[in-house]
Design an enzyme around this catalytic site. Structure first.
Site, short mmCIF file in Angstrom:
data_model
loop_
_atom_site.label_atom_id
_atom_site.label_comp_id
_atom_site.label_asym_id
_atom_site.label_seq_id
_atom_site.Cartn_x
_atom_site.Cartn_y
_atom_site.Cartn_z
N SER A 133 0.95 -0.84 -0.03
CA SER A 133 0.23 0.23 0.11
C SER A 133 0.86 0.93 -0.07
O SER A 133 2.02 1.99 -0.97
CB SER A 133 -0.61 -0.06 1.16
OG SER A 133 -1.66 1.57 0.70
N TYR A 147 -4.33 8.04 -6.86
CA TYR A 147 -3.19 7.64 -6.54
C TYR A 147 -3.86 6.94 -5.19
O TYR A 147 -4.26 6.38 -4.48
CB TYR A 147 -2.21 8.11 -6.60
CG TYR A 147 -0.32 7.43 -5.99
CD1 TYR A 147 -0.59 5.88 -6.40
CD2 TYR A 147 -0.49 7.68 -4.56
CE1 TYR A 147 0.29 5.64 -6.02
CE2 TYR A 147 0.16 6.65 -4.00
CZ TYR A 147 0.74 5.44 -4.94
OH TYR A 147 1.54 4.68 -4.30
N LYS A 151 -4.92 3.37 -2.97
CA LYS A 151 -4.03 2.93 -2.14
C LYS A 151 -5.52 2.46 -0.70
O LYS A 151 -4.88 1.18 0.34
CB LYS A 151 -2.99 3.96 -1.48
CG LYS A 151 -1.84 3.26 -2.83
CD LYS A 151 -1.95 2.21 -2.94
CE LYS A 151 -0.29 2.08 -3.84
NZ LYS A 151 0.50 0.63 -4.02
#
Length: 274
Positions: A133, A147, A151
């Site tokens: 992660s 982004y 994650k």
């Protein structure tokens, strides 16, 4: 005792390559997968390393890589879902096609690779899935709306998955790196938009990311730092789920645990000069 086998996605450089080299040296069988195997010649020359093609956005490629791994080494004990890339930019300027690609690599690819490996681990009633992660999976950073979302998704997937897999003898671990030398210097795409309203704030934020006056707020770590945390997570016998990697990640995630949303946002604004 039989050698254990680790299957690594995105092993051509950075964290993936460092981890492949580390576990090979430790005497493991290593399946180092990557989109272009020309990048894996150094790894391929080592004993007990299989370099094979894997594009996490290609279903056939995933199945073939897993099949190659089991036909070579017999089984897969650890899956390291490492393949992924960073992307920065304002949401308004990010094309939907680009957003879909980010999700396809960072989320869908991870899910599909895990699906391909789980029958092997389920049959042997053992295994560990390690998902890379980011500290950005628990702290949304400026220009990281897409982004960061991928994650955050990896965090949620992993947390839910451990309930399903623990009764089957399969562990799930999350690694949360901070800024790693390979990340922002090599693999971060940036959508350089022409919407001038964002220019001032974008320039300030990017100055911090790229190493301007505020760079000490985000000191970078080497990939091997993350590799050592991966090793710790694989051998962890407790129910610890999350493992920060890098001093910046440890500090930032500790702050996240202690500060309110308002306090955290204020701190990040100060760090980025916005």
């Amino acid at each position: 005792m039989m050698k254990k086998t680790i299957f690594i996605t995105g092993a051509s450089s950075g964290i993936g390559k460092a981890t492949a080299l580390y576990f090979q040296e430790k005497g493991w069988n290593v399946v180092a997968t990557m989109r272009n195997t020309d990048s894996g010649k150094e790894l391929a020359a080592l004993p007990n390393v299989l370099v094979t093609t894997l594009d996490v956005t290609d279903s056939n490629s995933i199945q073939t890589a897993v099949s190659n791994a089991t036909s070579t080494f017999g089984t897969i004990d650890v899956l390291l879902n490492n393949a992924g890339y960073g992307m920065l930019g304002t949401l308004e300027a990010t094309p939907v096609k680009t957003i879909r690609q980010q999700y396809n690599v960072n989320v869908i690819g991870l899910l599909e690779t895990t699906q391909a490996v789980l029958p092997i681990m389920r049959k042997q009633k053992s295994g560990t899935i390690v998902n890379i992660s980011s500290m950005g999976g628990r702290i949304a950073l400026p220009l990281g709306s897409v982004y960061g979302a991928t994650k955050y998704a990896v965090e949620g997937i992993s947390e839910a998955l451990q309930y399903e897999l623990e009764p089957l003898g399969i562990n799930v671990k999350i690694i949360e790196p901070g800024v790693i030398t390979s990340n922002f210097s090599k693999s971060v795409a940036f959508n350089d938009e022409n919407i001038t309203d964002y220019k001032v704030v974008v320039d300030k934020i990017m100055k911090t990311y790229k190493g301007g006056e505020s760079n000490e707020a985000f000191p970078v770590s080497e990939p091997i730092t993350v590799t050592k945390v991966i090793d710790k997570a694989i051998h962890d016998t407790t129910n610890q789920l999350r493992f920060p990697a890098g001093n910046d990640a440890e500090q930032m995630l500790d702050a996240r645990a202690k500060l309110s949303d308002s306090e955290m946002i204020t701190m990040l604004k100060e760090n980025f000069g916005i």
